[in-house]
Enzyme design. Structure first.
Site, PDB file in Angstrom:
ATOM      1  CG  HIS A 159      70.882  37.632  31.130  1.00  0.00           C
ATOM      2  ND1 HIS A 159      70.245  36.897  30.158  1.00  0.00           N
ATOM      3  CD2 HIS A 159      70.083  38.709  31.377  1.00  0.00           C
ATOM      4  CE1 HIS A 159      69.097  37.499  29.828  1.00  0.00           C
ATOM      5  NE2 HIS A 159      68.976  38.585  30.568  1.00  0.00           N
TER       6      HIS A 159
ATOM      7  CG  ASP B  78      63.819  37.919  32.823  1.00  0.00           C
ATOM      8  OD1 ASP B  78      64.019  38.629  33.826  1.00  0.00           O
ATOM      9  OD2 ASP B  78      64.107  38.283  31.665  1.00  0.00           O
TER      10      ASP B  78
ATOM     11  CG  HIS C 169      65.594  39.800  28.631  1.00  0.00           C
ATOM     12  ND1 HIS C 169      65.138  40.560  29.684  1.00  0.00           N
ATOM     13  CD2 HIS C 169      65.630  40.614  27.544  1.00  0.00           C
ATOM     14  CE1 HIS C 169      64.925  41.806  29.263  1.00  0.00           C
ATOM     15  NE2 HIS C 169      65.206  41.863  27.975  1.00  0.00           N
TER      16      HIS C 169
ATOM     17  CG  ASP D 260      62.084  41.227  32.198  1.00  0.00           C
ATOM     18  OD1 ASP D 260      61.500  40.143  32.384  1.00  0.00           O
ATOM     19  OD2 ASP D 260      63.320  41.317  32.078  1.00  0.00           O
TER      20      ASP D 260
HETATM   21 ZN   LIG Z   1      64.862  40.138  31.744  1.00  0.00          ZN
END
Ligand SMILES: [Zn+2]
Length: 372
Positions: A149, A186, A188, A273
């Site tokens: 991120h 991931d 996200h 995740d």
């Molecule tokens: Zn994540």
């Protein structure tokens, strides 16, 4: 057949000089993870020790290539990050603890651990680029905090430094490697990696992530700009996606794209995740699904005789993470691991997936006819 077989056609890639009959994989460990103390936060020092404990207790520990990392140097970090931002993390190390964004804390020890985590990815690049019989085909960096991120100029979403981006640019600066592909599974969106490389055709970024979900970027129309137009590919997965959808996304989109791009190094942002038991998502991937994803990445890298570096990103269920990460190593190294995942119940098809997949292929297919 001899165990050592000389391979031709290495070209400019310093890799694959010898090929063993069995893939060699391993881990880069990260000592002293409590140095980056986030307290009662999903991203904490209790996430990964259980993974290492499980590996050490298993018979597979003997077959793993085990490495310890060096720190990434500031001059390596600033290939992806602003100098001023790097200095701000270092200041937090001295003066902290401080919240660098609403989710991301840094304090005494954080700079030290984050630069060691980035350094693990650089250590892995060096190892898979070796020209030696015992060169590992792939390495899995068991590191935290995650990195994907973090854009150039700020901390975000538990991430301080973008390990995969710094590793891609390190490989390009150090070895005769021009094209690097980063695949991010991931749950996200890897917004930081996308942002850093958005106009950069030398790094192909391809992200599979739940949509909608934090951080809100990663729609399929975001395909890069300028010289990087077409070199950014997003696969927004509907909530409820499991093994079937993730593997279909890899087979229909990611692998044809990798084939067409022809990278000289493959890096995976591996966030677990999207596992069925993860508290931060609605996805339903099982340990067997992660194994199958890792197998596909390893098969691509070995088919191309290129190195594979897998970097841990998210994954927040400390009870299931050891089994899932072990399954990934089994997929990388072609050895069986326990896949009795209690969360592997046959998931129903994710709503809207066939239509979404068609949209993704159209969006990416505008730049890559191979994916249409
Ligand atoms: Zn994540």
């Amino acid at each position: 057949m001899s165990a050592i077989e000389q391979v031709e056609g290495i070209g400019s890639v310093p890799h694959g000089y010898y090929r063993r009959e069995q893939a060699l994989t391993g881990v880069v460990l990260l000592p002293g993870q409590e140095r980056h103390d986030t307290g009662e936060h999903p991203e904490n020092a209790r996430r990964l020790p259980g993974v290492v404990q499980r590996l050490r207790a298993s018979a597979d520990w003997e077959r793993l290539f085990v490495m310890h990392p060096r720190h990434a140097r500031v001059e390596e970090l600033v290939r992806s990050h602003d100098t001023r931002y790097v200095e701000s993390v270092r200041r937090a190390d001295r003066d902290g603890p401080v919240w660098l964004d609403t989710d991301t804390k840094a304090g005494p020890g954080s700079f030290d651990l984050a630069t060691l985590a980035t350094g693990a990815a650089l250590t892995a690049v060096d190892a898979v680029a070796m020209e030696a019989y015992w060169r590992p085909d792939s390495l899995f960096c068991l590191t935290r905090p995650p990195g994907h991120h973090a854009p150039a100029d700020r901390a975000m979403g538990f991430c301080l430094f973008n390990h995969v981006s710094v590793a891609a640019r390190y490989a390009q600066a150090t070895y005769p490697i021009e094209r690097v592909a980063i695949v991010d599974w991931d749950v996200h969106h890897g917004n930081g990696t996308q942002e850093i490389h958005y106009d950069d055709p030398s790094v192909l970024f391809c992200s599979l992530h739940q949509w909608p979900l934090y951080p809100g970027t990663g729609w399929l129309e975001e395909t890069g700009e300028g010289a990087g137009a077409g070199f950014n590919a997003n696969v927004p997965m509907p909530p409820g996606s499991g093994d079937r959808e993730y593997l279909e996304a890899l087979d229909a989109v990611v692998l044809p794209l990798l084939d067409a791009y022809d990278p000289q190094l493959l890096i995976v942002s591996a966030g677990q995740d999207c596992h069925a038991a993860d508290p931060l998502s609605n996805q339903l991937v099982s340990a067997a699904g992660f194994r199958a994803m890792a197998e596909r990445m390893a098969a691509f890298a070995s088919g191309r005789k290129i190195g594979l570096v897998v970097v841990h990103e998210g994954g927040y269920n400390v009870s299931t993470l050891p089994q899932v990460d072990h399954a990934i190593l089994g997929g990388l190294g072609s050895f069986a691991t326990d896949l009795e995942d209690p969360f592997a119940a046959d998931a129903p098809p994710a709503e809207g997936w066939p239509e979404r997949l068609a949209e993704v292929r159209r969006a990416i297919g505008r730049h890559w006819p191979e994916v249409r």
